[in-house]
Motif scaffolding. Structure first.
Motif, mmCIF file in Angstrom:
data_model
loop_
_atom_site.group_PDB
_atom_site.id
_atom_site.type_symbol
_atom_site.label_atom_id
_atom_site.label_comp_id
_atom_site.label_asym_id
_atom_site.label_seq_id
_atom_site.Cartn_x
_atom_site.Cartn_y
_atom_site.Cartn_z
ATOM 1 N N ALA A 152 13.860 -33.755 19.428
ATOM 2 C CA ALA A 152 15.110 -33.021 19.620
ATOM 3 C C ALA A 152 15.394 -32.009 18.517
ATOM 4 O O ALA A 152 16.421 -31.326 18.564
ATOM 5 N N ALA A 153 14.542 -31.912 17.545
ATOM 6 C CA ALA A 153 14.778 -31.047 16.385
ATOM 7 C C ALA A 153 15.109 -29.623 16.811
ATOM 8 O O ALA A 153 14.438 -29.044 17.673
ATOM 9 N N GLY A 154 16.173 -29.071 16.221
ATOM 10 C CA GLY A 154 16.591 -27.708 16.515
ATOM 11 C C GLY A 154 17.403 -27.547 17.774
ATOM 12 O O GLY A 154 17.830 -26.435 18.105
ATOM 13 N N GLN A 155 17.653 -28.649 18.495
ATOM 14 C CA GLN A 155 18.356 -28.566 19.775
ATOM 15 C C GLN A 155 19.754 -29.173 19.745
ATOM 16 O O GLN A 155 20.401 -29.288 20.777
ATOM 17 N N MET A 202 29.048 -26.546 21.428
ATOM 18 C CA MET A 202 28.369 -27.498 20.551
ATOM 19 C C MET A 202 27.316 -28.272 21.338
ATOM 20 O O MET A 202 27.524 -28.630 22.489
ATOM 21 N N ARG A 203 26.207 -28.527 20.689
ATOM 22 C CA ARG A 203 25.118 -29.297 21.297
ATOM 23 C C ARG A 203 25.031 -30.656 20.588
ATOM 24 O O ARG A 203 24.971 -30.708 19.355
ATOM 25 N N VAL A 204 25.020 -31.720 21.382
ATOM 26 C CA VAL A 204 25.062 -33.065 20.816
ATOM 27 C C VAL A 204 23.857 -33.876 21.284
ATOM 28 O O VAL A 204 23.568 -33.935 22.489
ATOM 29 N N LEU A 224 20.767 -34.840 25.670
ATOM 30 C CA LEU A 224 21.285 -33.634 25.030
ATOM 31 C C LEU A 224 22.498 -33.178 25.830
ATOM 32 O O LEU A 224 22.395 -32.890 27.024
ATOM 33 N N TYR A 225 23.649 -33.149 25.159
ATOM 34 C CA TYR A 225 24.929 -32.808 25.782
ATOM 35 C C TYR A 225 25.388 -31.462 25.237
ATOM 36 O O TYR A 225 25.551 -31.303 24.023
ATOM 37 N N ASP A 226 25.593 -30.493 26.126
ATOM 38 C CA ASP A 226 26.062 -29.165 25.739
ATOM 39 C C ASP A 226 27.524 -29.038 26.149
ATOM 40 O O ASP A 226 27.841 -28.973 27.345
ATOM 41 N N THR A 227 28.413 -29.018 25.173
ATOM 42 C CA THR A 227 29.848 -29.017 25.479
ATOM 43 C C THR A 227 30.321 -27.669 26.035
ATOM 44 O O THR A 227 31.334 -27.622 26.748
ATOM 45 N N GLU A 228 29.639 -26.588 25.723
ATOM 46 C CA GLU A 228 30.039 -25.278 26.228
ATOM 47 C C GLU A 228 29.534 -25.040 27.645
ATOM 48 O O GLU A 228 30.282 -24.587 28.518
ATOM 49 N N PHE A 239 11.948 -47.985 14.199
ATOM 50 C CA PHE A 239 11.914 -46.758 13.411
ATOM 51 C C PHE A 239 10.980 -45.712 14.017
ATOM 52 O O PHE A 239 11.268 -44.510 13.981
ATOM 53 N N GLU A 240 9.860 -46.141 14.560
ATOM 54 C CA GLU A 240 8.927 -45.194 15.174
ATOM 55 C C GLU A 240 9.580 -44.470 16.354
ATOM 56 O O GLU A 240 9.422 -43.244 16.512
ATOM 57 N N ALA A 241 10.316 -45.213 17.169
ATOM 58 C CA ALA A 241 10.988 -44.600 18.315
ATOM 59 C C ALA A 241 12.086 -43.644 17.851
ATOM 60 O O ALA A 241 12.250 -42.550 18.401
ATOM 61 N N LEU A 242 12.854 -44.044 16.835
ATOM 62 C CA LEU A 242 13.916 -43.192 16.318
ATOM 63 C C LEU A 242 13.354 -41.890 15.768
ATOM 64 O O LEU A 242 13.879 -40.796 16.051
ATOM 65 N N GLU A 243 12.304 -41.969 14.993
ATOM 66 C CA GLU A 243 11.707 -40.766 14.426
ATOM 67 C C GLU A 243 11.147 -39.853 15.513
ATOM 68 O O GLU A 243 11.217 -38.620 15.410
ATOM 69 N N ALA A 244 10.608 -40.449 16.574
ATOM 70 C CA ALA A 244 10.085 -39.645 17.682
ATOM 71 C C ALA A 244 11.213 -38.875 18.364
ATOM 72 O O ALA A 244 11.051 -37.694 18.718
ATOM 73 N N VAL A 245 12.358 -39.521 18.551
ATOM 74 C CA VAL A 245 13.509 -38.859 19.171
ATOM 75 C C VAL A 245 14.002 -37.715 18.296
ATOM 76 O O VAL A 245 14.232 -36.595 18.768
ATOM 77 N N LEU A 246 14.171 -37.981 17.004
ATOM 78 C CA LEU A 246 14.670 -36.949 16.108
ATOM 79 C C LEU A 246 13.701 -35.764 16.025
ATOM 80 O O LEU A 246 14.123 -34.608 15.959
ATOM 81 N N GLY A 247 12.423 -36.059 16.056
ATOM 82 C CA GLY A 247 11.437 -34.988 16.038
ATOM 83 C C GLY A 247 11.423 -34.190 17.329
ATOM 84 O O GLY A 247 11.339 -32.957 17.318
#
Length: 243
Positions: free
Chosen positions: A23-26, A1-3, A202-206, A13-21
């Motif tokens: 990290a998208a797909g990751q 799982m990727r977290v 980005l945390y990869d549990t596997e 909100f601008e900073a939050l949207e930048a992070v979500l954008g």
């Protein structure tokens, strides 16, 4: 799982949207370590956005203060003013939701806390003494915290008695087999480690790895909103320097 692990959005909100954008797909899940509100100009929007995407959400000291669950007596005047401004803009339902969230959560192999495992609301983990004490306070070998707004890694390697602290550099991949680890992603909405870009992990549990990330966002727009809202000037101006 990727977290995707983020913390201390502080109604930016601008900073939050930048992070979500960025990290998208990751990632498969989002873990929010608290202080979604306080300081910034968009508390409602940040609550609603994270409610729509986050799997786990903690409450930090500013969340609880803005909800009226803890006193602002120990806040400095600037933080107190921003908390009172935010409180006036939240609904009773939003306040109840923030109050109901835990400030520490122990999962199967990882501990999450806003401030620290032993004092999840108030303690800052910013030196080897506090890091060592907190890493020995939990059973898990991996702990993620927020609160200090400083991206860092604390490690107790095999054979060591005390933790060593290191800055968490953007793009650096951390092997979680290194030892007992405590990691702070840094702040999304108000970094204080000299880098004004929004921070997250980005945390990869596997693969058992963590990667520190930074992303630029529209600081000027957030500052304009803060000034137009009458929030303290210091909170707006410091965004440019990440201090």
């Amino acid at each position: 799982m990727r977290v995707l692990i983020l913390t201390d959005v502080h109604a930016n909100f601008e900073a939050l949207e930048a992070v979500l954008g960025d990290a998208a797909g990751q990632y498969d899940e989002i873990w929010n370590l608290g202080d979604t509100v306080g300081y910034g100009p968009n508390p409602v929007e940040c609550i609603e956005r994270l409610n729509a995407v986050a799997t786990i959400q903690l409450s930090g000291n500013h969340d609880l203060a803005c909800a009226g669950s803890v006193s602002t007596a120990d806040f400095n005047p600037i933080a107190r003013s921003a908390a009172e401004w935010t409180r006036d803009r939240l609904t009773s339902e939003q306040k109840a939701m923030l109050s109901a969230r835990p400030s520490r959560l122990d999962l199967d192999d990882v501990t999450l806390a806003h401030g620290s495992p032993r004092d999840p609301i108030w303690e800052y983990v910013i030196d080897p003494i506090s890091a060592t004490a907190n890493m020995l306070h939990v059973e898990s070998d991996l702990c993620f915290v927020g609160h200090s707004h400083v991206a860092l890694l604390a490690a107790i390697r095999p054979g060591d008695k005390n933790a060593s602290l290191f800055p968490l550099s953007p793009g650096e991949t951390i092997d979680l087999q290194l030892g007992r680890l405590l990691i702070n992603p840094g702040s999304v909405g108000q970094p204080r480690d000299g880098d004004p870009r929004a921070a997250y992990l980005l945390y990869d549990t596997e693969r058992q790895t963590v990667v520190g990330k930074r992303v630029a966002y529209d600081i000027a727009t957030t500052q304009r909103k803060m000034r137009e809202s009458g929030l303290p000037e210091r909170l707006a101006s410091r965004l440019s320097s990440g201090r």
